[in-house]
Design a protein around this motif. Structure first.
Motif, PDB file in Angstrom:
ATOM      1  N   GLY A 169       0.752  -1.144  -0.056  1.00 36.01           N
ATOM      2  CA  GLY A 169      -0.158  -0.034  -0.145  1.00 36.01           C
ATOM      3  C   GLY A 169       0.969   1.233   0.155  1.00 36.01           C
ATOM      4  O   GLY A 169       1.964   1.201  -0.007  1.00 36.01           O
ATOM      5  N   ALA A 170       0.059   2.367  -0.298  1.00 36.89           N
ATOM      6  CA  ALA A 170       0.769   3.627   0.019  1.00 36.89           C
ATOM      7  C   ALA A 170       0.100   4.562   0.798  1.00 36.89           C
ATOM      8  O   ALA A 170      -0.835   4.439   1.422  1.00 36.89           O
ATOM      9  N   ALA A 171       1.078   5.774   1.030  1.00 34.13           N
ATOM     10  CA  ALA A 171       0.467   6.622   1.918  1.00 34.13           C
ATOM     11  C   ALA A 171       0.569   7.998   1.056  1.00 34.13           C
ATOM     12  O   ALA A 171       1.614   8.037   0.156  1.00 34.13           O
ATOM     13  N   VAL A 172      -0.342   9.025   1.538  1.00 33.33           N
ATOM     14  CA  VAL A 172      -0.098  10.553   1.173  1.00 33.33           C
ATOM     15  C   VAL A 172       0.238  11.138   2.255  1.00 33.33           C
ATOM     16  O   VAL A 172      -0.290  11.301   3.238  1.00 33.33           O
ATOM     17  N   PHE A 173       1.662  11.778   2.187  1.00 31.93           N
ATOM     18  CA  PHE A 173       1.766  12.747   3.078  1.00 31.93           C
ATOM     19  C   PHE A 173       1.587  14.215   2.667  1.00 31.93           C
ATOM     20  O   PHE A 173       1.900  14.369   1.552  1.00 31.93           O
ATOM     21  N   LEU A 174       1.186  14.897   3.669  1.00 33.83           N
ATOM     22  CA  LEU A 174       0.316  16.250   3.427  1.00 33.83           C
ATOM     23  C   LEU A 174       1.138  17.148   4.193  1.00 33.83           C
ATOM     24  O   LEU A 174       1.228  16.941   5.417  1.00 33.83           O
ATOM     25  N   ASP A 175       1.643  18.054   3.600  1.00 33.21           N
ATOM     26  CA  ASP A 175       1.876  19.720   4.185  1.00 33.21           C
ATOM     27  C   ASP A 175       0.694  20.015   4.870  1.00 33.21           C
ATOM     28  O   ASP A 175      -0.427  19.734   4.103  1.00 33.21           O
ATOM     29  N   ARG A 176       0.723  20.779   6.147  1.00 31.43           N
ATOM     30  CA  ARG A 176      -0.426  21.348   6.454  1.00 31.43           C
ATOM     31  C   ARG A 176      -0.985  22.902   5.941  1.00 31.43           C
ATOM     32  O   ARG A 176      -1.796  22.703   5.249  1.00 31.43           O
ATOM     33  N   ASP A 177      -0.076  23.923   6.243  1.00 31.17           N
ATOM     34  CA  ASP A 177      -0.322  25.044   5.919  1.00 31.17           C
ATOM     35  C   ASP A 177      -0.558  25.092   4.387  1.00 31.17           C
ATOM     36  O   ASP A 177       0.772  25.136   3.754  1.00 31.17           O
ATOM     37  N   GLY A 178      -1.507  25.486   3.598  1.00 30.53           N
ATOM     38  CA  GLY A 178      -1.295  25.935   2.550  1.00 30.53           C
ATOM     39  C   GLY A 178      -1.877  24.628   1.847  1.00 30.53           C
ATOM     40  O   GLY A 178      -2.094  24.669   0.329  1.00 30.53           O
ATOM     41  N   VAL A 179      -1.996  23.529   2.228  1.00 28.21           N
ATOM     42  CA  VAL A 179      -2.520  22.257   1.640  1.00 28.21           C
ATOM     43  C   VAL A 179      -3.847  21.863   2.280  1.00 28.21           C
ATOM     44  O   VAL A 179      -4.759  21.422   1.737  1.00 28.21           O
ATOM     45  N   ILE A 180      -3.832  21.733   3.586  1.00 29.63           N
ATOM     46  CA  ILE A 180      -4.935  21.396   4.221  1.00 29.63           C
ATOM     47  C   ILE A 180      -5.760  22.725   4.777  1.00 29.63           C
ATOM     48  O   ILE A 180      -7.205  22.329   4.661  1.00 29.63           O
ATOM     49  N   ASN A 181      -5.237  23.506   5.039  1.00 28.40           N
ATOM     50  CA  ASN A 181      -5.793  24.742   5.738  1.00 28.40           C
ATOM     51  C   ASN A 181      -5.121  25.883   5.164  1.00 28.40           C
ATOM     52  O   ASN A 181      -4.074  25.795   4.610  1.00 28.40           O
ATOM     53  N   ARG A 182      -5.823  27.084   4.932  1.00 29.36           N
ATOM     54  CA  ARG A 182      -5.377  28.279   4.711  1.00 29.36           C
ATOM     55  C   ARG A 182      -4.018  28.871   5.418  1.00 29.36           C
ATOM     56  O   ARG A 182      -4.000  28.859   6.645  1.00 29.36           O
ATOM     57  N   ASP A 183      -3.188  29.247   4.611  1.00 29.06           N
ATOM     58  CA  ASP A 183      -1.753  29.517   5.323  1.00 29.06           C
ATOM     59  C   ASP A 183      -1.901  30.986   5.613  1.00 29.06           C
ATOM     60  O   ASP A 183      -1.733  31.708   4.616  1.00 29.06           O
ATOM     61  N   THR A 184      -2.099  31.359   6.893  1.00 29.09           N
ATOM     62  CA  THR A 184      -2.324  32.845   7.208  1.00 29.09           C
ATOM     63  C   THR A 184      -1.240  33.282   8.005  1.00 29.09           C
ATOM     64  O   THR A 184      -1.111  34.395   8.464  1.00 29.09           O
ATOM     65  N   GLY A 185      -0.414  32.485   7.955  1.00 27.19           N
ATOM     66  CA  GLY A 185       1.021  32.810   8.857  1.00 27.19           C
ATOM     67  C   GLY A 185       1.017  32.536  10.085  1.00 27.19           C
ATOM     68  O   GLY A 185       0.235  33.035  10.806  1.00 27.19           O
ATOM     69  N   TYR A 186       1.756  31.510  10.638  1.00 31.00           N
ATOM     70  CA  TYR A 186       1.700  31.163  11.953  1.00 31.00           C
ATOM     71  C   TYR A 186       0.498  30.744  12.678  1.00 31.00           C
ATOM     72  O   TYR A 186       0.123  31.376  13.638  1.00 31.00           O
ATOM     73  N   VAL A 187      -0.215  29.751  12.077  1.00 29.24           N
ATOM     74  CA  VAL A 187      -1.701  29.534  12.677  1.00 29.24           C
ATOM     75  C   VAL A 187      -1.510  28.660  13.937  1.00 29.24           C
ATOM     76  O   VAL A 187      -0.634  27.552  13.934  1.00 29.24           O
ATOM     77  N   ALA A 188      -2.007  29.017  15.065  1.00 27.00           N
ATOM     78  CA  ALA A 188      -1.811  28.482  16.413  1.00 27.00           C
ATOM     79  C   ALA A 188      -3.175  28.341  17.062  1.00 27.00           C
ATOM     80  O   ALA A 188      -3.106  27.667  18.275  1.00 27.00           O
ATOM     81  N   GLU A 189      -4.149  28.917  16.747  1.00 27.45           N
ATOM     82  CA  GLU A 189      -5.513  29.189  17.297  1.00 27.45           C
ATOM     83  C   GLU A 189      -6.535  28.443  16.493  1.00 27.45           C
ATOM     84  O   GLU A 189      -6.503  28.731  15.539  1.00 27.45           O
ATOM     85  N   VAL A 190      -7.587  27.696  17.103  1.00 31.16           N
ATOM     86  CA  VAL A 190      -8.589  27.144  16.363  1.00 31.16           C
ATOM     87  C   VAL A 190      -9.330  28.227  15.697  1.00 31.16           C
ATOM     88  O   VAL A 190      -9.865  28.131  14.473  1.00 31.16           O
ATOM     89  N   ASP A 191      -9.588  29.554  16.237  1.00 36.25           N
ATOM     90  CA  ASP A 191     -10.169  30.479  15.565  1.00 36.25           C
ATOM     91  C   ASP A 191      -9.379  30.877  14.302  1.00 36.25           C
ATOM     92  O   ASP A 191     -10.185  31.404  13.269  1.00 36.25           O
ATOM     93  N   ASP A 192      -8.274  30.795  13.955  1.00 33.92           N
ATOM     94  CA  ASP A 192      -7.395  31.184  12.864  1.00 33.92           C
ATOM     95  C   ASP A 192      -7.210  29.922  11.913  1.00 33.92           C
ATOM     96  O   ASP A 192      -6.624  30.050  11.013  1.00 33.92           O
ATOM     97  N   PHE A 193      -7.755  28.608  12.231  1.00 35.04           N
ATOM     98  CA  PHE A 193      -7.677  27.573  11.398  1.00 35.04           C
ATOM     99  C   PHE A 193      -8.748  27.333  10.461  1.00 35.04           C
ATOM    100  O   PHE A 193      -9.782  27.109  11.109  1.00 35.04           O
TER     101      PHE A 193
END
Length: 186
Positions: free
Chosen positions: A4-28
């Motif tokens: 089988g295979a896996a898909v490795f995903l970067d987080r900011d810019g791939v899964i969520n909007r990259d708004t810069g240093y996302v650390a709070e639920v309200d900013d995710f």
């Protein structure tokens, strides 16, 4: 090695909007279609692994505990929608801007392959059959350094560079376009 295979995903810019240093639920904010794309990848039989540089920890913008709280929220939000992540790896370091213990040149910060190698080892995966989906060249460099067979860029994060595009096997508008393109696993 596992099949089988896996898909490795970067987080900011791939899964969520990259708004810069996302650390709070309200900013995710999940990118449009990202959750559905991950649902589709799971349905097609792929393991999903998140690999994310978090230099905001090193810079003192937020604590490791704040990051872990946000990550737990993200993980549960995805699980509630039928997406069980198989691994989450992060790098809290920065080689020049870090403070205290986080000031270091490490092997986990992309473009170094440490997070990817750890995921491959823990999940017993063959790197040649794995995909890395990122939004910048350092993501692809990490995949190259880890021996990944498939390097993918998406256009939902940082502006793409010519050198980044040249290193990518494929470029997609977003994670859903990539997910639709993959065949189901055996």
């Amino acid at each position: 090695m596992a099949s089988g295979a896996a898909v490795f995903l970067d987080r900011d810019g791939v899964i969520n909007r990259d708004t810069g240093y996302v650390a709070e639920v309200d900013d995710f904010h999940f990118l449009e279609g990202a959750i559905e794309a991950m649902q589709l990848l799971k349905k097609k039989g792929y393991q999903l692994v998140v690999v994310t540089n978090q230099s905001g920890i090193a810079r003192g913008y937020y604590t490791e505990d704040q990051f872990l709280t946000l990550t737990e929220w993200m993980d549960w939000s995805l699980a509630d929608r039928g997406v069980d992540l198989d691994g989450i790896y992060y790098c809290p370091h920065h080689p020049t801007e870090g403070k205290g213990e986080y000031l270091q040149a490490c092997q986990c910060r992309k473009p170094a392959p440490g997070m990817l190698l750890e995921g491959l080892k823990e999940l017993k995966l063959d790197p040649a059959s794995c995909y890395l989906v990122g939004d910048k060249e350092s993501d692809l460099d990490a995949a190259i350094n880890a021996g990944f067979g498939h390097k993918v860029l998406v256009k939902t994060g940082k502006p793409l560079t010519e050198s980044g595009i040249a290193k990518a096997d494929e470029v997609y508008t977003d994670l859903m376009a990539f997910a639709k393109s993959l065949p189901s696993q055996g």
